[in-house]
Design a protein around this motif. Structure first.
Motif, PDB file in Angstrom:
ATOM      1  N   MET A 228       0.837  -1.180   0.000  1.00 27.27           N
ATOM      2  CA  MET A 228       0.000   0.000   0.000  1.00 27.27           C
ATOM      3  C   MET A 228       0.882   1.244   0.000  1.00 27.27           C
ATOM      4  N   GLY A 229       0.494   2.264  -0.770  1.00 27.27           N
ATOM      5  CA  GLY A 229       1.266   3.498  -0.900  1.00 27.27           C
ATOM      6  C   GLY A 229       1.132   4.394   0.320  1.00 27.27           C
ATOM      7  N   PRO A 230       1.743   5.563   0.246  1.00 27.44           N
ATOM      8  CA  PRO A 230       1.670   6.512   1.362  1.00 27.44           C
ATOM      9  C   PRO A 230       0.241   6.977   1.600  1.00 27.44           C
ATOM     10  N   ARG A 231      -0.057   7.220   2.847  1.00 30.46           N
ATOM     11  CA  ARG A 231      -1.392   7.684   3.233  1.00 30.46           C
ATOM     12  C   ARG A 231      -1.535   9.157   2.891  1.00 30.46           C
ATOM     13  N   VAL A 232      -2.670   9.527   2.301  1.00 30.28           N
ATOM     14  CA  VAL A 232      -2.950  10.914   1.941  1.00 30.28           C
ATOM     15  C   VAL A 232      -3.982  11.457   2.915  1.00 30.28           C
ATOM     16  N   ASP A 233      -3.691  12.590   3.529  1.00 30.76           N
ATOM     17  CA  ASP A 233      -4.611  13.239   4.463  1.00 30.76           C
ATOM     18  C   ASP A 233      -5.622  14.055   3.667  1.00 30.76           C
ATOM     19  N   ALA A 234      -6.814  13.510   3.497  1.00 31.57           N
ATOM     20  CA  ALA A 234      -7.849  14.159   2.687  1.00 31.57           C
ATOM     21  C   ALA A 234      -8.245  15.532   3.232  1.00 31.57           C
ATOM     22  N   SER A 235      -8.061  15.761   4.520  1.00 32.51           N
ATOM     23  CA  SER A 235      -8.446  17.055   5.098  1.00 32.51           C
ATOM     24  C   SER A 235      -7.553  18.198   4.607  1.00 32.51           C
ATOM     25  N   ARG A 236      -6.403  17.853   4.018  1.00 35.77           N
ATOM     26  CA  ARG A 236      -5.483  18.884   3.513  1.00 35.77           C
ATOM     27  C   ARG A 236      -5.669  19.162   2.025  1.00 35.77           C
ATOM     28  N   LEU A 237      -6.587  18.450   1.378  1.00 32.21           N
ATOM     29  CA  LEU A 237      -6.817  18.623  -0.050  1.00 32.21           C
ATOM     30  C   LEU A 237      -7.995  19.558  -0.281  1.00 32.21           C
ATOM     31  N   HIS A 238      -7.776  20.614  -1.042  1.00 31.18           N
ATOM     32  CA  HIS A 238      -8.810  21.625  -1.302  1.00 31.18           C
ATOM     33  C   HIS A 238      -8.766  22.032  -2.765  1.00 31.18           C
ATOM     34  N   GLY A 239      -9.905  22.451  -3.261  1.00 29.07           N
ATOM     35  CA  GLY A 239      -9.981  22.957  -4.626  1.00 29.07           C
ATOM     36  C   GLY A 239      -9.375  24.345  -4.723  1.00 29.07           C
ATOM     37  N   PRO A 240      -9.198  24.828  -5.946  1.00 24.53           N
ATOM     38  CA  PRO A 240      -8.588  26.139  -6.162  1.00 24.53           C
ATOM     39  C   PRO A 240      -9.444  27.290  -5.645  1.00 24.53           C
ATOM     40  N   VAL A 241      -8.756  28.351  -5.270  1.00 24.83           N
ATOM     41  CA  VAL A 241      -9.377  29.597  -4.824  1.00 24.83           C
ATOM     42  C   VAL A 241      -8.935  30.681  -5.797  1.00 24.83           C
ATOM     43  N   ARG A 242      -9.887  31.427  -6.310  1.00 29.76           N
ATOM     44  CA  ARG A 242      -9.592  32.488  -7.284  1.00 29.76           C
ATOM     45  C   ARG A 242      -9.356  33.806  -6.538  1.00 29.76           C
ATOM     46  N   ARG A 243      -8.243  34.460  -6.891  1.00 29.50           N
ATOM     47  CA  ARG A 243      -7.926  35.772  -6.320  1.00 29.50           C
ATOM     48  C   ARG A 243      -7.462  36.695  -7.428  1.00 29.50           C
ATOM     49  N   SER A 244      -7.652  37.985  -7.220  1.00 31.18           N
ATOM     50  CA  SER A 244      -7.190  38.991  -8.182  1.00 31.18           C
ATOM     51  C   SER A 244      -5.839  39.528  -7.759  1.00 31.18           C
ATOM     52  N   VAL A 245      -4.958  39.689  -8.731  1.00 32.75           N
ATOM     53  CA  VAL A 245      -3.653  40.316  -8.505  1.00 32.75           C
ATOM     54  C   VAL A 245      -3.454  41.367  -9.582  1.00 32.75           C
ATOM     55  N   THR A 246      -2.576  42.301  -9.305  1.00 30.91           N
ATOM     56  CA  THR A 246      -2.275  43.353 -10.268  1.00 30.91           C
ATOM     57  C   THR A 246      -0.860  43.149 -10.788  1.00 30.91           C
ATOM     58  N   ILE A 247      -0.760  43.048 -12.117  1.00 27.32           N
ATOM     59  CA  ILE A 247       0.531  42.878 -12.784  1.00 27.32           C
ATOM     60  C   ILE A 247       0.665  44.006 -13.798  1.00 27.32           C
ATOM     61  N   ALA A 248       1.711  44.802 -13.645  1.00 26.92           N
ATOM     62  CA  ALA A 248       1.970  45.926 -14.556  1.00 26.92           C
ATOM     63  C   ALA A 248       0.733  46.815 -14.717  1.00 26.92           C
ATOM     64  N   GLY A 249       0.055  47.065 -13.605  1.00 28.91           N
ATOM     65  CA  GLY A 249      -1.100  47.961 -13.606  1.00 28.91           C
ATOM     66  C   GLY A 249      -2.398  47.341 -14.086  1.00 28.91           C
ATOM     67  N   HIS A 250      -2.379  46.054 -14.418  1.00 31.02           N
ATOM     68  CA  HIS A 250      -3.588  45.384 -14.897  1.00 31.02           C
ATOM     69  C   HIS A 250      -3.986  44.277 -13.940  1.00 31.02           C
ATOM     70  N   GLN A 251      -5.273  44.226 -13.605  1.00 32.35           N
ATOM     71  CA  GLN A 251      -5.759  43.156 -12.738  1.00 32.35           C
ATOM     72  C   GLN A 251      -5.962  41.881 -13.536  1.00 32.35           C
ATOM     73  N   THR A 252      -5.567  40.772 -12.933  1.00 31.53           N
ATOM     74  CA  THR A 252      -5.822  39.463 -13.516  1.00 31.53           C
ATOM     75  C   THR A 252      -6.235  38.521 -12.399  1.00 31.53           C
TER      76      THR A 252
END
Length: 83
Positions: free
Chosen positions: A1-25
């Motif tokens: 059996m492989g290594p145990r994975v802690d499911a409580s540490r797995l989460h889907g992506p979170v979207r955030r806005s950042v500004t690069i060269a004066g433009h939000q993405t």
């Protein structure tokens, strides 16, 4: 059996806005990557937006540039490996 994975540490992506060269993405990263990116920005003494912008510049210089989210994940992984 492989290594145990802690499911409580797995989460889907979170979207955030950042500004690069004066433009939000919008960037979608899993919380563990957002935390690592914030830690790297803090340890380097620069704002999160500045670090993302630096990763973006390096990404665009690559022969076959990945998307920004992939570049951030790769940059963080490389840093974790001591790169």
């Amino acid at each position: 059996m492989g290594p145990r994975v802690d499911a409580s540490r797995l989460h889907g992506p979170v979207r955030r806005s950042v500004t690069i060269a004066g433009h939000q993405t919008s960037i979608s990263l899993e919380p563990i990557f957002w935390a690592a990116l914030e830690d790297e920005a803090r340890s380097s003494g620069q704002p999160l937006n500045a670090l993302v912008a630096a990763i973006d510049v390096a990404r665009l210089e690559a022969p076959n540039p990945p998307n920004l989210t992939s570049a951030i994940r790769q940059w963080l992984f490389d840093r974790a490996l001591g790169g």
